[in-house]
Design an enzyme around this catalytic site. Sequence first.
Site, PDB file in Angstrom:
ATOM      1  N   LYS A 169      50.534  41.589  38.657  1.00 22.94           N
ATOM      2  CA  LYS A 169      50.084  42.955  38.860  1.00 22.94           C
ATOM      3  C   LYS A 169      50.771  43.397  40.214  1.00 22.94           C
ATOM      4  O   LYS A 169      51.347  44.498  40.405  1.00 22.94           O
ATOM      5  CB  LYS A 169      48.579  43.258  39.142  1.00 22.94           C
ATOM      6  CG  LYS A 169      47.948  43.427  37.613  1.00 22.94           C
ATOM      7  CD  LYS A 169      46.270  43.095  37.553  1.00 22.94           C
ATOM      8  CE  LYS A 169      45.961  43.139  36.138  1.00 22.94           C
ATOM      9  NZ  LYS A 169      44.546  42.607  35.841  1.00 22.94           N
ATOM     10  N   GLN A 199      39.310  42.028  39.053  1.00 22.08           N
ATOM     11  CA  GLN A 199      39.886  41.072  37.852  1.00 22.08           C
ATOM     12  C   GLN A 199      38.354  40.476  37.311  1.00 22.08           C
ATOM     13  O   GLN A 199      37.700  39.968  37.855  1.00 22.08           O
ATOM     14  CB  GLN A 199      40.723  40.004  38.543  1.00 22.08           C
ATOM     15  CG  GLN A 199      41.508  39.274  37.264  1.00 22.08           C
ATOM     16  CD  GLN A 199      42.229  40.043  36.427  1.00 22.08           C
ATOM     17  OE1 GLN A 199      42.938  40.924  36.885  1.00 22.08           O
ATOM     18  NE2 GLN A 199      42.268  39.836  35.314  1.00 22.08           N
ATOM     19  N   ASP A 250      40.812  50.863  36.162  1.00 18.76           N
ATOM     20  CA  ASP A 250      40.425  50.218  34.858  1.00 18.76           C
ATOM     21  C   ASP A 250      39.912  51.041  33.730  1.00 18.76           C
ATOM     22  O   ASP A 250      39.870  50.542  32.540  1.00 18.76           O
ATOM     23  CB  ASP A 250      39.581  48.913  35.200  1.00 18.76           C
ATOM     24  CG  ASP A 250      40.251  47.623  35.208  1.00 18.76           C
ATOM     25  OD1 ASP A 250      41.340  47.438  34.334  1.00 18.76           O
ATOM     26  OD2 ASP A 250      39.885  46.731  35.677  1.00 18.76           O
TER      27      ASP A 250
HETATM   28  N1  GUN Z   1      40.626  40.814  32.527  1.00 19.76           N
HETATM   29  C1  GUN Z   1      41.213  40.564  31.421  1.00 19.76           C
HETATM   30  N2  GUN Z   1      41.935  42.067  31.181  1.00 19.76           N
HETATM   31  C2  GUN Z   1      41.491  42.693  32.188  1.00 19.76           C
HETATM   32  C3  GUN Z   1      41.705  44.109  32.468  1.00 19.76           C
HETATM   33  O1  GUN Z   1      42.026  44.802  31.916  1.00 19.76           O
HETATM   34  N3  GUN Z   1      41.068  44.613  33.773  1.00 19.76           N
HETATM   35  C4  GUN Z   1      40.080  43.728  34.329  1.00 19.76           C
HETATM   36  N4  GUN Z   1      39.885  44.090  35.678  1.00 19.76           N
HETATM   37  N5  GUN Z   1      40.163  42.534  34.349  1.00 19.76           N
HETATM   38  C5  GUN Z   1      40.694  41.950  33.061  1.00 19.76           C
END
Ligand code: GUN
Length: 295
Positions: free
Chosen positions: A53, A97, A120
């Site tokens: 990211k 995350q 998100d």
């Molecule tokens: N863990 C796996 N996929 C995601 C996601 O799309 N967002 C977040 N914050 N954590 C994740």
Amino acid sequence: MSATIISGNLIASKFREELKQRVKLLSETWMQPGLAVILVGDNPASCVYVRNKAKTCDELGIHSEVFNLPGDTSQKALLRQIQDLNANPEIHGILVQLPLPDHIRIDEVIAAIATEKDVDGFHPCNVGALATGHALFHPCTPLGVMKMLSEHAIPLQGQHAVVVGRSNIVGKPMALMLLEKGATVTICTSRTRDLASHTLSADIVVMATGKSNLLTADMIKPGATVIDVGINRLPDGRLCGDVEFTGVKEKAGYITPVPGGVGPMTIVMLMNNTIEAAERAKAAAQAVAGCGSMQ
Ligand code: GUN
């Protein structure tokens, strides 16, 4: 005939050019969009996702801040970190995350994120807004799937879509987004009795279970669109999805590969949401400035 491959790599790389232009415009006329990513602990997969990211932010010109917090971080300290970021004008998007360590109350953490920075789309207000068709942010993975479908002009109105998986991150928002576009949606899980009886009538199947090879060629109708959100590691170390790709691609009309399918779309959609958050913050700042000059 073999299915058309829907390449996430290709669609994502084309979309990135569009995103770069939006970042450039924001940076030149106002400020750089900013994303904060919070990682608690050292889950190896999460570490890789967070690194990717930050790298993608760099490549697009988005300011990013990564907070690597120790695994024993308290609920209180995590909430304080989120409050700081909520108040930080250089940060337009906040992502915590997942998964989080067991001692953290995840619902409380997500609810602490300012809704206008919830890139998100997991905040309960955004989840509710999605259910009524007015989401501020759409969760990144299902948003990426919608982009893949629209890029290939795959019709949704009146089509039967079967979503296999009921997670808050993928299955549930995916079903709502397909419903919003006029599809007739069935939600199944990996434990649905006689799963094939549902998938066999589907025009579109979205697999999001985390069970390798769950969907096989005998379970789809000829020409169906098959979207594979699964990322599973086989005992020999190779990655595979939830779809038995070799067989299904001979019967489907469209299919996404793993890797190179939905995965690359998720990250560009996160960038899209962050840029959108910054664009809205700019519009709000200008509206306030406009009010000031009228006085
Ligand atoms: N863990 C796996 N996929 C995601 C996601 O799309 N967002 C977040 N914050 N954590 C994740």
